[in-house]
Write a protein that holds these residues in place. Structure first.
Motif, PDB file in Angstrom:
ATOM      1  N   LEU A 277       0.827  -1.210   0.000  1.00 20.40           N
ATOM      2  CA  LEU A 277       0.000   0.000   0.000  1.00 20.40           C
ATOM      3  C   LEU A 277       0.862   1.262   0.000  1.00 20.40           C
ATOM      4  CD1 LEU A 277      -2.802  -0.974   2.550  1.00 20.40           C
ATOM      5  CD2 LEU A 277      -3.100  -0.544   0.111  1.00 20.40           C
ATOM      6  N   VAL A 278       1.970   1.216   0.738  1.00 22.90           N
ATOM      7  CA  VAL A 278       2.862   2.372   0.789  1.00 22.90           C
ATOM      8  C   VAL A 278       3.606   2.518  -0.531  1.00 22.90           C
ATOM      9  CG1 VAL A 278       4.848   3.403   1.971  1.00 22.90           C
ATOM     10  CG2 VAL A 278       3.089   2.198   3.282  1.00 22.90           C
ATOM     11  N   ARG A 279       4.039   1.399  -1.105  1.00 21.89           N
ATOM     12  CA  ARG A 279       4.723   1.463  -2.403  1.00 21.89           C
ATOM     13  C   ARG A 279       3.791   2.024  -3.473  1.00 21.89           C
ATOM     14  NH1 ARG A 279       6.720  -3.858  -1.265  1.00 21.89           N
ATOM     15  NH2 ARG A 279       5.406  -4.664  -2.948  1.00 21.89           N
TER      16      ARG A 279
ATOM     17  N   GLY B  41       5.390  11.167   8.411  1.00 24.07           N
ATOM     18  CA  GLY B  41       4.009  10.674   8.486  1.00 24.07           C
ATOM     19  C   GLY B  41       3.929   9.202   8.823  1.00 24.07           C
ATOM     20  N   MET B  42       4.950   8.668   9.494  1.00 26.02           N
ATOM     21  CA  MET B  42       5.000   7.227   9.759  1.00 26.02           C
ATOM     22  C   MET B  42       3.790   6.741  10.567  1.00 26.02           C
ATOM     23  SD  MET B  42       6.574   4.534   9.005  1.00 26.02           S
ATOM     24  CE  MET B  42       8.001   5.299   8.213  1.00 26.02           C
ATOM     25  N   ALA B  43       3.367   7.513  11.555  1.00 24.91           N
ATOM     26  CA  ALA B  43       2.208   7.084  12.367  1.00 24.91           C
ATOM     27  C   ALA B  43       0.956   6.977  11.504  1.00 24.91           C
ATOM     28  CB  ALA B  43       1.984   8.069  13.510  1.00 24.91           C
ATOM     29  N   LYS B  44       0.790   7.891  10.569  1.00 26.72           N
ATOM     30  CA  LYS B  44      -0.374   7.858   9.668  1.00 26.72           C
ATOM     31  C   LYS B  44      -0.288   6.665   8.725  1.00 26.72           C
ATOM     32  CE  LYS B  44      -0.799  12.889   9.859  1.00 26.72           C
ATOM     33  NZ  LYS B  44      -0.706  14.152   9.093  1.00 26.72           N
ATOM     34  N   LEU B  45       0.928   6.394   8.233  1.00 22.90           N
ATOM     35  CA  LEU B  45       1.113   5.229   7.360  1.00 22.90           C
ATOM     36  C   LEU B  45       0.776   3.940   8.104  1.00 22.90           C
ATOM     37  CD1 LEU B  45       4.485   6.095   5.558  1.00 22.90           C
ATOM     38  CD2 LEU B  45       2.211   6.020   4.517  1.00 22.90           C
ATOM     39  N   TYR B  46       1.227   3.865   9.341  1.00 25.32           N
ATOM     40  CA  TYR B  46       0.989   2.673  10.156  1.00 25.32           C
ATOM     41  C   TYR B  46      -0.508   2.449  10.346  1.00 25.32           C
ATOM     42  CZ  TYR B  46       1.668  -0.764  13.860  1.00 25.32           C
ATOM     43  OH  TYR B  46       1.667  -1.922  14.593  1.00 25.32           O
ATOM     44  N   GLN B  47      -1.240   3.513  10.692  1.00 23.42           N
ATOM     45  CA  GLN B  47      -2.683   3.400  10.904  1.00 23.42           C
ATOM     46  C   GLN B  47      -3.393   3.017   9.612  1.00 23.42           C
ATOM     47  OE1 GLN B  47      -3.943   4.063  14.170  1.00 23.42           O
ATOM     48  NE2 GLN B  47      -5.665   2.921  13.335  1.00 23.42           N
ATOM     49  N   TYR B  48      -2.953   3.627   8.525  1.00 18.51           N
ATOM     50  CA  TYR B  48      -3.538   3.357   7.203  1.00 18.51           C
ATOM     51  C   TYR B  48      -3.379   1.889   6.816  1.00 18.51           C
ATOM     52  CZ  TYR B  48      -3.554   3.463   2.031  1.00 18.51           C
ATOM     53  OH  TYR B  48      -3.771   3.202   0.704  1.00 18.51           O
ATOM     54  N   VAL B  49      -2.162   1.363   6.970  1.00 18.97           N
ATOM     55  CA  VAL B  49      -1.891  -0.033   6.621  1.00 18.97           C
ATOM     56  C   VAL B  49      -2.637  -0.979   7.557  1.00 18.97           C
ATOM     57  CG1 VAL B  49      -0.093  -1.808   6.530  1.00 18.97           C
ATOM     58  CG2 VAL B  49       0.336   0.465   5.549  1.00 18.97           C
ATOM     59  N   ASN B  50      -2.631  -0.658   8.843  1.00 16.79           N
ATOM     60  CA  ASN B  50      -3.295  -1.520   9.833  1.00 16.79           C
ATOM     61  C   ASN B  50      -4.798  -1.618   9.568  1.00 16.79           C
ATOM     62  OD1 ASN B  50      -2.463  -3.133  11.978  1.00 16.79           O
ATOM     63  ND2 ASN B  50      -3.228  -1.711  13.518  1.00 16.79           N
ATOM     64  N   ASP B  51      -5.453  -0.466   9.336  1.00 20.17           N
ATOM     65  CA  ASP B  51      -6.888  -0.460   9.054  1.00 20.17           C
ATOM     66  C   ASP B  51      -7.195  -1.219   7.770  1.00 20.17           C
ATOM     67  OD1 ASP B  51      -7.195   1.043  11.306  1.00 20.17           O
ATOM     68  OD2 ASP B  51      -8.028   2.815  10.323  1.00 20.17           O
ATOM     69  N   SER B  52      -6.342  -1.046   6.770  1.00 20.60           N
ATOM     70  CA  SER B  52      -6.565  -1.710   5.484  1.00 20.60           C
ATOM     71  C   SER B  52      -6.504  -3.225   5.636  1.00 20.60           C
ATOM     72  CB  SER B  52      -5.534  -1.242   4.458  1.00 20.60           C
ATOM     73  OG  SER B  52      -5.660   0.149   4.221  1.00 20.60           O
ATOM     74  N   ARG B  53      -5.587  -3.705   6.453  1.00 24.21           N
ATOM     75  CA  ARG B  53      -5.488  -5.151   6.692  1.00 24.21           C
ATOM     76  C   ARG B  53      -6.736  -5.665   7.406  1.00 24.21           C
ATOM     77  NH1 ARG B  53       0.735  -6.355   8.688  1.00 24.21           N
ATOM     78  NH2 ARG B  53       1.730  -6.063   6.653  1.00 24.21           N
ATOM     79  N   HIS B  54      -7.180  -4.913   8.393  1.00 22.92           N
ATOM     80  CA  HIS B  54      -8.390  -5.324   9.115  1.00 22.92           C
ATOM     81  C   HIS B  54      -9.584  -5.401   8.169  1.00 22.92           C
ATOM     82  CE1 HIS B  54      -6.632  -3.702  13.151  1.00 22.92           C
ATOM     83  NE2 HIS B  54      -6.224  -4.927  12.888  1.00 22.92           N
ATOM     84  N   CYS B  55      -9.706  -4.395   7.313  1.00 25.37           N
ATOM     85  CA  CYS B  55     -10.846  -4.338   6.400  1.00 25.37           C
ATOM     86  C   CYS B  55     -10.796  -5.464   5.367  1.00 25.37           C
ATOM     87  CB  CYS B  55     -10.902  -2.982   5.688  1.00 25.37           C
ATOM     88  SG  CYS B  55     -11.325  -1.611   6.794  1.00 25.37           S
TER      89      CYS B  55
END
Length: 317
Positions: A32-34, A51-65
């Motif tokens: 997702l980041v790439r 923006g690492m914290a935002k990237l982390y939240q973005y990736v984590n939520d995407s995996r959950h979804c």
């Protein structure tokens, strides 16, 4: 995946730098980041690190979804929502911006909840109001009732296009042909458009009214709900044991208010002519033709008759 809080709690650890570098490297290698970097080549490594914290939240939520366990078990920090990441340029270079977005399941839940709030049921099984509806299935269930279904569909579409009419529908037919189901479908469809509705199962309603004789406030509130609803359905009218007070003072009052104002709908095993005969007779006073006619003057001129044909589907799987 570890929570960001767990990782940050290790800040006092001597291993912080190594753990931080591992986390950064892991985030940079996430598909997702790439993909984000491909779509936004203006992003530098420095932008991503900030923006690492935002990237982390973005990736984590995407995996959950991607492995959604259902709305009631949503593992995201904000249940029913996910993090959407965008890149904006505020004049000082590109910046990662995160927003919480409502997921489709949450949107559907909120819509269903708003529909339920608009529909009030008196003695009608809530399952008839809560089940899913499919137009193709409704039409194909019984070929004999297709003309009636088409007429109900036309009414719904005309209301959506032109607004509420003062005329309702009178669905007549044998037992179990789906009259109540069609009226629940109509309520459900028009509730989605913002209309309020009430459906009343007449046999039980009339019996319950007897207990309200000594509860004037409850009676007033009940009749007021029926008067003011955008859509009012009297289900199975003609099957009740009518008494003069219910006919003349309750039904008469409600229908007198609604005529020429708001549409009223009916389902019945009786034709309009047979219903008039039913309304003319009460267990207390016997036959009172003029009183039956008086109530019918508030019903017949304000409905289009829909004959619902077909087989009795009650008790069939």
């Amino acid at each position: 995946m570890e929570s960001l809080g767990d990782l940050l709690s290790q800040m006092k650890s001597p291993q912080l730098r190594r753990r931080s570098e591992e986390l950064n490297a892991r985030m940079m290698s996430e598909p997702l980041v790439r993909d984000l970097c491909i779509r936004h080549p203006e992003l530098t490594e420095e932008h991503l690190l900030r923006g690492m914290a935002k990237l982390y939240q973005y990736v984590n939520d995407s995996r959950h979804c991607a492995a959604c366990p259902g709305l009631d078990r949503c593992p995201n920090d904000f249940p029913g929502h996910f993090t959407k990441l965008t890149v904006e340029n505020n004049g000082a270079g590109p910046q990662l911006v995160d927003r919480q977005v409502t997921c489709p399941k949450q949107l559907r839940y909120e819509m269903d909840l708003s529909i339920k709030k608009r529909i009030h049921s008196f003695y009608v099984d809530d399952r008839a109001l809560q089940q899913g509806y499919d137009e193709v299935e409704i039409l194909s269930k019984d070929g004999a009732r297709v003309p009636a279904v088409s007429q109900v569909f036309r009414y719904i579409n005309q209301t959506k296009e032109s607004g509420l009419s003062t005329r309702g529908l009178y669905l007549e037919g044998h037992f179990g042909t789906g009259k109540t189901f069609l009226m629940c479908y109509l309520l459900h469809e028009l509730a989605k458009e913002g209309y309020s509705g009430v459906i009343v199962y007449m046999p039980e309603f009339v019996e319950d009214l007897k207990s309200m004789l000594q509860e004037s406030q409850k009676l007033k509130e009940t009749t007021e709900v029926m008067k003011q609803a955008d859509l009012l359905i009297f289900d199975d009218i003609g099957a009740e044991n009518l008494n003069p007070w219910v006919r003349d003072h309750v039904m008469g009052s409600i229908l007198n208010y609604r005529m020429n104002r708001k549409p009223t709908f009916y389902t019945s095993n009786y034709s309009l002519k047979a219903l008039e005969k039913h309304l003319s007779f009460t267990s207390k006073d016997g036959e009172e033709i003029h009183k039956g006619q008086r109530l019918m003057d508030r019903i017949a001129p304000f409905v289009d008759v829909v004959t619902v044909s077909g087989n009795n589907k009650r008790g069939k799987v």
